[in-house]
Design a protein around this motif. Structure first.
Motif, mmCIF file in Angstrom:
data_model
loop_
_atom_site.group_PDB
_atom_site.id
_atom_site.type_symbol
_atom_site.label_atom_id
_atom_site.label_comp_id
_atom_site.label_asym_id
_atom_site.label_seq_id
_atom_site.Cartn_x
_atom_site.Cartn_y
_atom_site.Cartn_z
ATOM 1 N N ASN A 184 11.174 9.370 3.285
ATOM 2 C CA ASN A 184 10.715 9.319 1.899
ATOM 3 C C ASN A 184 11.661 10.089 0.982
ATOM 4 O O ASN A 184 11.818 9.749 -0.182
ATOM 5 N N TYR A 185 12.321 11.105 1.521
ATOM 6 C CA TYR A 185 13.292 11.856 0.738
ATOM 7 C C TYR A 185 14.554 11.039 0.489
ATOM 8 O O TYR A 185 15.188 11.151 -0.547
ATOM 9 N N THR A 186 14.927 10.195 1.457
ATOM 10 C CA THR A 186 16.129 9.380 1.297
ATOM 11 C C THR A 186 15.876 8.140 0.455
ATOM 12 O O THR A 186 16.826 7.488 0.028
ATOM 13 N N LEU A 187 14.604 7.810 0.208
ATOM 14 C CA LEU A 187 14.241 6.676 -0.665
ATOM 15 C C LEU A 187 13.386 7.198 -1.814
ATOM 16 O O LEU A 187 12.180 6.975 -1.871
ATOM 17 N N PRO A 188 13.968 7.902 -2.760
ATOM 18 C CA PRO A 188 13.137 8.566 -3.766
ATOM 19 C C PRO A 188 12.492 7.622 -4.774
ATOM 20 O O PRO A 188 11.435 7.940 -5.310
ATOM 21 N N SER B 198 0.813 -1.218 0.000
ATOM 22 C CA SER B 198 0.000 0.000 0.000
ATOM 23 C C SER B 198 0.845 1.265 0.000
ATOM 24 O O SER B 198 0.306 2.366 0.011
ATOM 25 N N GLY B 199 2.193 1.119 0.042
ATOM 26 C CA GLY B 199 3.077 2.268 -0.045
ATOM 27 C C GLY B 199 3.600 2.779 1.278
ATOM 28 O O GLY B 199 4.293 3.785 1.315
ATOM 29 N N LYS B 200 3.271 2.099 2.386
ATOM 30 C CA LYS B 200 3.766 2.529 3.689
ATOM 31 C C LYS B 200 5.161 1.961 3.931
ATOM 32 O O LYS B 200 5.508 0.912 3.409
ATOM 33 N N LEU B 201 5.952 2.663 4.732
ATOM 34 C CA LEU B 201 7.299 2.209 5.062
ATOM 35 C C LEU B 201 7.254 1.332 6.302
ATOM 36 O O LEU B 201 6.656 1.699 7.319
ATOM 37 N N ARG C 232 9.489 -12.763 20.833
ATOM 38 C CA ARG C 232 8.623 -13.144 19.712
ATOM 39 C C ARG C 232 7.942 -11.919 19.117
ATOM 40 O O ARG C 232 7.809 -11.784 17.901
ATOM 41 N N LYS C 233 7.524 -10.989 19.976
ATOM 42 C CA LYS C 233 6.884 -9.762 19.490
ATOM 43 C C LYS C 233 7.870 -8.845 18.780
ATOM 44 O O LYS C 233 7.487 -8.063 17.910
ATOM 45 N N LEU C 234 9.152 -8.926 19.144
ATOM 46 C CA LEU C 234 10.169 -8.094 18.499
ATOM 47 C C LEU C 234 10.534 -8.591 17.106
ATOM 48 O O LEU C 234 11.212 -7.890 16.367
ATOM 49 N N ARG C 235 10.092 -9.803 16.742
ATOM 50 C CA ARG C 235 10.375 -10.318 15.394
ATOM 51 C C ARG C 235 9.568 -9.603 14.316
ATOM 52 O O ARG C 235 9.956 -9.585 13.159
ATOM 53 N N ARG C 236 8.441 -9.047 14.704
ATOM 54 C CA ARG C 236 7.523 -8.485 13.721
ATOM 55 C C ARG C 236 8.026 -7.157 13.149
ATOM 56 O O ARG C 236 8.989 -6.584 13.637
ATOM 57 N N THR C 237 7.336 -6.700 12.142
ATOM 58 C CA THR C 237 7.611 -5.379 11.578
ATOM 59 C C THR C 237 6.461 -4.458 11.928
ATOM 60 O O THR C 237 5.357 -4.911 12.226
ATOM 61 N N THR C 238 6.721 -3.180 11.883
ATOM 62 C CA THR C 238 5.693 -2.193 12.166
ATOM 63 C C THR C 238 5.832 -1.038 11.179
ATOM 64 O O THR C 238 6.871 -0.873 10.532
ATOM 65 N N VAL C 239 4.794 -0.254 11.058
ATOM 66 C CA VAL C 239 4.776 0.901 10.165
ATOM 67 C C VAL C 239 5.467 2.059 10.879
ATOM 68 O O VAL C 239 5.299 2.247 12.083
#
Length: 65
Positions: A59-63, A19-22, A42-49
């Motif tokens: 977003n500027y550093t990943l154009p 969806s375009g979120k980092l 186990r909770k630290l394995r996940r990713t978050t927005v």
């Protein structure tokens, strides 16, 4: 118009969702793991927005991602 350079360290640490979120990984998972509980690790394995306040600077550093 010149091309913007991608910051390689940011490129390795973050991923873009469909969806375009980092997305980022949780911290505190590299050392001193014996004192942390299994459920916490186990909770630290996940990713978050990432937060909205950090979105535009990253977003500027990943154009082109």
């Amino acid at each position: 118009m010149y091309k913007l350079k991608t910051t390689k360290s940011v490129n390795k640490r973050f991923k873009v969702s469909s969806s375009g979120k980092l997305l980022r990984h949780y911290s505190c998972k590299s050392h001193l793991l014996q004192k942390k509980s299994s459920s916490r690790k186990r909770k630290l394995r996940r990713t978050t927005v990432i937060d909205y306040c950090n979105y535009y600077s990253l977003n500027y550093t990943l154009p082109y991602k």
